[in-house]
Write an enzyme that holds these catalytic residues in place. Structure first.
Site: not given
Ligand code: NAD
Length: 353
Positions: A130, A183, A216, A240, A244
């Protein structure tokens, strides 16, 4: 104890109030003696203070016992020189929150892509790949020419020791198994250092079984034999991504709770992001942030010897499991009928006892 609330961006504004309402209900029931303060961060504080994480927010976090932090829409932020700091990156570094603990487990009645999973990912949280946290000053990403970009990945023995200790201690409270994910076959020096250091730490935990898996292969094994894993210890970016994947396999990203913990501070923060695709539609699942709150309460209870915090955390976890076990208690992402607010209302009613 002093709690600071940062709603964050996007669905953070919808899910964080559910966690706060849950905390208030638990405070009333368990006499937690909670003092709450709320501050905008992210796009809200950019508009008012010109920064997505003003210095005053960092000081307020330092001054509180625990923070409840909503997800941030960092992709939408301007460059750092225009006020677009990464709140997650900056605060983890500033408060030395070196361990990001991310459990993933299948829950009774909740549909999942795998039959059974109950694991915890111990993710190193202060360095790795990062660019915004690997350096003392400046960014670890460089544009050498307009066609050549590089990034610095930092692995230190000290950070590996700390996350190794965290993983082994966690394993001692669980099924006593640690899987080191790297890795190291390709990144022989940096991932080699991570692997060897964690192995060295684990020698002090004779009852803990240790194995290692290449990243992987790990993605395949998480799908094939998720029940084989107990504590998974890994560096920042692998952790990270794996968390997910693990949470999605165990039911959905909306179930992924986590705590960022150091020796003196801890922050409850869901695994997922700000979900712009569903923001403002009452579709977000607040389970992840509520589970993150339960983890923060456990951390505070352990650190300050407050049994009522541990009891409150167990009660919150159990209430969530009970609510999710019945389809009628779930949000739409899990096939249920409830919106974010209605889910919160039902959860609070359960917590009121
Ligand atoms: P995201 O995790 O926000 O969403 C991925 C998918 O999961 C989407 O379809 C979303 O609708 C679904 N989802 C996520 N949380 C949910 C919940 N609580 N309930 C139901 N559905 C949910 O990932 P993204 O769209 O790639 O990122 C969106 C923004 O968030 C970006 O700006 C990214 O940089 C940021 N981000 C922040 C964090 C954090 O604050 N810890 C982590 C990951 C991504």
């Amino acid at each position: 104890m002093k709690f600071l609330v940062w709603p964050g961006d996007g669905i953070g504004l919808e899910i964080v109030p559910v966690a706060v309402a849950a905390l208030e209900a638990l405070d009333a029931r368990f006499k937690l003696d909670v003092e709450l303060a709320e501050q905008p961060i992210g796009l809200a504080s950019l508009a008012t203070d010109g920064n997505t994480l003003p210095d005053s927010s960092i000081e307020a976090a330092r001054d509180s016992d625990g923070v409840i932090m909503g997800p941030v829409h960092s992709l939408a932020y301007p460059p750092i020189e225009e006020g677009g700091r990464s709140p997650s990156g900056v605060i983890r570094k500033e408060l030395d929150l070196y361990a990001n603990i991310r459990p993933a487990r299948t829950r009774p009645g909740v549909p999942a892509a795998v039959k059974s999973m109950d694991l915890v990912i111990a993710r190193e949280n202060t360095e790795g790949f990062y660019a915004d946290r690997s350096m003392f000053q400046g960014s670890g990403e460089f544009m050498i020419t307009e066609d050549v970009a590089t990034a610095v990945r930092k692995i230190t023995r000290q950070a590996c020791q700390r996350i190794g200790e965290t993983a082994c201690r966690l394993a001692m409270q669980r099924r006593r198994k640690v899987t080191i994910v790297t890795k190291k076959n390709v990144l022989q020096l940096s991932d080699g250092l991570f692997h060897d250091t964690v192995r060295e730490v684990a020698k002090n935990y004779g009852q803990v079984e240790v194995d290692d898996v290449i990243i992987d292969a790990m993605t395949a094994l998480l799908v094939r034999t998720p029940e084989a894993f107990d504590v998974v210890v890994t560096s920042n970016m692998y952790g990270d991504i794996l968390s997910d994947l693990a949470n999605e396999l165990a039911g959905g990203l909306g179930l992924g709770g986590s705590v960022n913990a150091g020796d003196d501070h801890a922050i409850a923060q869901a695994v997922h992001g700000s979900a712009p695709d569903i923001t403002g539609q009452d579709l977000a699942n607040p389970t992840a942030i509520a589970l993150s709150l339960a983890m923060l309460l456990t951390w505070l209870g352990d650190r300050h010897g407050r049994r009522e915090y541990i009891e409150a955390a167990k009660t919150l976890e159990a209430a969530i499991d009970d609510q999710l076990a019945d389809e009628k208690g779930r949000t739409k992402d899990l096939g249920g009928p409830l919106g974010t607010t209605a889910f919160g209302t039902e959860l609070v009613a359960r917590l009121a006892g």
